[in-house]
Design a protein around this motif. Structure first.
Motif, PDB file in Angstrom:
ATOM      1  N   THR A   1       0.828  -1.213   0.000  1.00  6.72           N
ATOM      2  CA  THR A   1       0.000   0.000   0.000  1.00  6.72           C
ATOM      3  C   THR A   1       0.859   1.257   0.000  1.00  6.72           C
ATOM      4  OG1 THR A   1      -1.784  -1.141   1.179  1.00  6.72           O
ATOM      5  CG2 THR A   1      -1.797   1.267   1.234  1.00  6.72           C
ATOM      6  N   LEU A   2       1.866   1.298   0.851  1.00  5.87           N
ATOM      7  CA  LEU A   2       2.743   2.471   0.909  1.00  5.87           C
ATOM      8  C   LEU A   2       3.552   2.614  -0.367  1.00  5.87           C
ATOM      9  CD1 LEU A   2       4.021   2.400   4.608  1.00  5.87           C
ATOM     10  CD2 LEU A   2       2.289   3.893   3.593  1.00  5.87           C
ATOM     11  N   GLY A   3       3.986   1.492  -0.939  1.00  8.54           N
ATOM     12  CA  GLY A   3       4.734   1.547  -2.192  1.00  8.54           C
ATOM     13  C   GLY A   3       3.923   2.131  -3.327  1.00  8.54           C
ATOM     14  N   LEU A   4       2.624   1.870  -3.325  1.00  9.18           N
ATOM     15  CA  LEU A   4       1.742   2.435  -4.353  1.00  9.18           C
ATOM     16  C   LEU A   4       1.354   3.875  -4.031  1.00  9.18           C
ATOM     17  CD1 LEU A   4      -0.599  -0.642  -5.012  1.00  9.18           C
ATOM     18  CD2 LEU A   4       1.309   0.159  -6.422  1.00  9.18           C
ATOM     19  N   LEU A   5       1.124   4.157  -2.744  1.00  9.23           N
ATOM     20  CA  LEU A   5       0.694   5.506  -2.365  1.00  9.23           C
ATOM     21  C   LEU A   5       1.753   6.566  -2.654  1.00  9.23           C
ATOM     22  CD1 LEU A   5      -1.266   5.154   1.010  1.00  9.23           C
ATOM     23  CD2 LEU A   5      -2.137   5.898  -1.210  1.00  9.23           C
ATOM     24  N   ILE A   6       3.044   6.200  -2.558  1.00  4.78           N
ATOM     25  CA  ILE A   6       4.074   7.218  -2.787  1.00  4.78           C
ATOM     26  C   ILE A   6       4.108   7.646  -4.258  1.00  4.78           C
ATOM     27  CG2 ILE A   6       6.083   5.750  -3.344  1.00  4.78           C
ATOM     28  CD1 ILE A   6       7.639   7.584  -1.349  1.00  4.78           C
ATOM     29  N   LEU A   7       3.493   6.854  -5.130  1.00  2.00           N
ATOM     30  CA  LEU A   7       3.403   7.228  -6.543  1.00  2.00           C
ATOM     31  C   LEU A   7       2.252   8.182  -6.806  1.00  2.00           C
ATOM     32  CD1 LEU A   7       4.019   3.736  -8.177  1.00  2.00           C
ATOM     33  CD2 LEU A   7       5.651   5.619  -7.955  1.00  2.00           C
ATOM     34  N   TRP A   8       1.360   8.350  -5.852  1.00  2.00           N
ATOM     35  CA  TRP A   8       0.219   9.256  -6.018  1.00  2.00           C
ATOM     36  C   TRP A   8       0.573  10.581  -5.365  1.00  2.00           C
ATOM     37  CZ3 TRP A   8      -4.913   9.314  -2.916  1.00  2.00           C
ATOM     38  CH2 TRP A   8      -5.839  10.137  -3.566  1.00  2.00           C
ATOM     39  N   ARG A   9       0.731  11.615  -6.159  1.00  2.00           N
ATOM     40  CA  ARG A   9       1.284  12.885  -5.696  1.00  2.00           C
ATOM     41  C   ARG A   9       0.605  13.454  -4.453  1.00  2.00           C
ATOM     42  NH1 ARG A   9       3.046  16.362  -3.507  1.00  2.00           N
ATOM     43  NH2 ARG A   9       4.248  18.161  -4.166  1.00  2.00           N
TER      44      ARG A   9
ATOM     45  N   TRP B   1      -0.568  12.056  -1.954  1.00  3.76           N
ATOM     46  CA  TRP B   1      -0.263  11.278  -0.758  1.00  3.76           C
ATOM     47  C   TRP B   1       1.222  10.963  -0.623  1.00  3.76           C
ATOM     48  CZ3 TRP B   1      -2.647   9.115   3.522  1.00  3.76           C
ATOM     49  CH2 TRP B   1      -3.996   9.434   3.668  1.00  3.76           C
ATOM     50  N   ALA B   2       2.051  11.401  -1.550  1.00  3.75           N
ATOM     51  CA  ALA B   2       3.463  10.996  -1.561  1.00  3.75           C
ATOM     52  C   ALA B   2       4.192  11.395  -0.283  1.00  3.75           C
ATOM     53  CB  ALA B   2       4.157  11.587  -2.781  1.00  3.75           C
ATOM     54  N   LYS B   3       3.980  12.610   0.176  1.00  3.40           N
ATOM     55  CA  LYS B   3       4.693  13.063   1.368  1.00  3.40           C
ATOM     56  C   LYS B   3       4.263  12.273   2.597  1.00  3.40           C
ATOM     57  CE  LYS B   3       6.337  17.319   3.495  1.00  3.40           C
ATOM     58  NZ  LYS B   3       6.372  18.792   3.392  1.00  3.40           N
ATOM     59  N   ARG B   4       2.954  12.038   2.721  1.00  2.00           N
ATOM     60  CA  ARG B   4       2.464  11.255   3.851  1.00  2.00           C
ATOM     61  C   ARG B   4       2.920   9.798   3.761  1.00  2.00           C
ATOM     62  NH1 ARG B   4      -3.616  13.608   3.553  1.00  2.00           N
ATOM     63  NH2 ARG B   4      -2.884  13.985   1.426  1.00  2.00           N
ATOM     64  N   ALA B   5       3.001   9.289   2.528  1.00  2.00           N
ATOM     65  CA  ALA B   5       3.476   7.911   2.360  1.00  2.00           C
ATOM     66  C   ALA B   5       4.935   7.788   2.802  1.00  2.00           C
ATOM     67  CB  ALA B   5       3.321   7.478   0.906  1.00  2.00           C
ATOM     68  N   ALA B   6       5.763   8.772   2.446  1.00  2.00           N
ATOM     69  CA  ALA B   6       7.177   8.738   2.864  1.00  2.00           C
ATOM     70  C   ALA B   6       7.293   8.767   4.382  1.00  2.00           C
ATOM     71  CB  ALA B   6       7.928   9.913   2.239  1.00  2.00           C
TER      72      ALA B   6
END
Length: 428
Positions: free
Chosen positions: A364-372, A374-379
């Motif tokens: 989930t986090l690996g995919l979310l960081i590709l979505w602009r 949510w990228a900062k929150r994913a990192a």
């Protein structure tokens, strides 16, 4: 005190216009949809936080009461998750012009050199439609069409030039036949002030540009020298087919919210050339725009410039690496759940929950960081989850810390990379 409203006030051109208008004695109100971006650009300014295409003519009449000039510096390069060209370039302009018809204010429309109804990109076609609305229906108006704008800030084409000029050892030869003209953002802002002050006659349509043209490779080489990077060792030619493939990948990322300067619209515009004719502006009484060399002399390249150029070049690599690492780690665990459980504990049920839950979280986090959006929150979530893994391993599998391959120690570089992405992610 005269009053001005600047649409897109925290953008590359809009922010420069706000500063210049304020210095010229105007009370300035910026308009944009992001409160955080507005505060980052100018926390002392007065802001109207709204999605510009959604503002109705009646709302505009309220906002424009007592306003002397409206500067439309809003725009988008290509349709994407956050942008609709027809809405921002046409619908918003129609509503603004309709409201301004009953008010004594001048509209200064910031367009782009080369716009036409038959242009090769939707960006230029929709910009042309917006210009036509202004020229046909507005009472008092000026349309300014800059070429490639160079500024201390870096978005779009200016960021692309900096990144291309910062590639270590390499200077890829891209679009060798493209002819580009540039304009200093300060000259664009000065032109807006002149139009706002009434020094330019209503009905003026003018390109803002230097007179000289540059090939795209020569322009990149000039930027490389300006940044202070050493001359390249290799200058490989990049086929148009490869460039087209890169553009399509960037378009796909655009649907995930990334405004890459490598999208097909930008590449097509560069390939067609970005040129203008300064004659109309000079005939209207405008000051000539500075040539490239003088523009760069106004923008000293400091250490910060070089760091930004390199960071802008490496950020996609960092985000892609994180996405690949986290998705693969999750998939590998799911493909061998029993093996992963054996590492953690003999009690199958809790270990199974931990393995499957962790794998799903990783993917989930690996995919979310590709979505602009949510990228900062994913990192940040990657950092938190990695720390949880490290802490949990001390209790559930302390033997992993003594493993010769160092699986737990290798989590630390991943945390550092996620932290770099989290700190460097910045909205316009």
């Amino acid at each position: 005190m005269p009053k001005a409203v600047v649409l897109g006030g925290y953008g590359l051109i809009g922010s420069a216009c706000m500063r210049s208008l304020r210095s010229a004695g105007y009370q300035v109100i910026g308009v944009g949809r992001s409160h955080s971006s507005a505060q980052a650009a100018d926390p002392a300014a007065q802001w109207l936080i709204r999605d510009i295409p959604s503002i109705t003519p009646d709302e505009w009449r309220t906002h424009l009461a007592g306003v002397d000039v409206v500067v439309n510096a809003s725009g988008a390069l290509q349709n994407g998750a956050r942008d609709d060209l027809g809405a921002i370039h046409v619908t918003a302009v129609e509503r603004l012009v309709e409201a301004a018809q009953t008010l004594p204010c001048r509209i200064v429309q910031i367009s782009a050199a080369g716009v036409s109804a038959t242009a090769s990109t939707k960006f230029f076609r929709t910009k042309a439609r917006g210009d036509a609305v202004v020229s046909t229906h507005a009472k008092d108006w000026v349309i300014l069409r800059p070429t490639l704008v160079l500024s201390a800030d870096a978005y779009g084409g200016t960021a692309l030039l900096r990144a291309a000029a910062s590639i270590p050892l390499l200077a890829p030869v891209v679009l060798p036949d493209a002819q580009i003209q540039t304009v200093f953002v300060g000259d664009v802002a000065a032109a807006v002030v002149a139009a706002a002050d009434g020094k330019v006659p209503s009905g003026t349509v003018a390109d803002l540009t230097e007179s000289k043209t540059h090939s795209f490779p020569d322009l990149t080489a000039t930027m490389r020298r300006w940044l202070g990077f050493p001359a390249p060792v290799f200058t490989p030619k990049v086929p148009r087919a490869a460039l087209g493939f890169i553009g399509r990948i960037a378009d796909l990322l655009g649907h995930l919210g990334w405004r890459s300067p490598l999208r097909t619209t930008a590449l097509k515009a560069l390939g067609d050339g970005i040129r203008g004719d300064p004659t109309a502006w000079e005939v209207a009484g405008g000051a000539p725009c500075r040539p490239l060399e003088e523009t760069l002399s106004q923008l000293p390249a400091t250490r910060q410039e070089r760091l930004f150029a390199r960071a802008n070049l490496t950020m996609p690599l960092a985000i892609g690496t994180l996405a690949l690492f986290w998705v693969l780690s999750g998939l590998i665990a799911l493909f061998d759940v029993r093996g992963a459980m054996a590492v953690l504990a003999d009690d199958a049920m809790p270990a199974g929950v931990v393995v499957v839950g962790g794998a799903v979280a990783d993917i989930t986090l690996g995919l979310l960081i590709l979505w602009r959006p949510w990228a900062k929150r994913a990192a940040l979530s990657m950092i938190a989850l990695s720390l949880a893994y490290l802490g949990g391993s001390v209790l559930a599998a302390p033997q992993l810390w003594l493993d010769p391959l160092g699986p737990m120690v290798k989590v630390l570089p991943g945390i550092a990379l996620a932290a770099v992405v989290w700190m460097l992610m910045e909205e316009r």
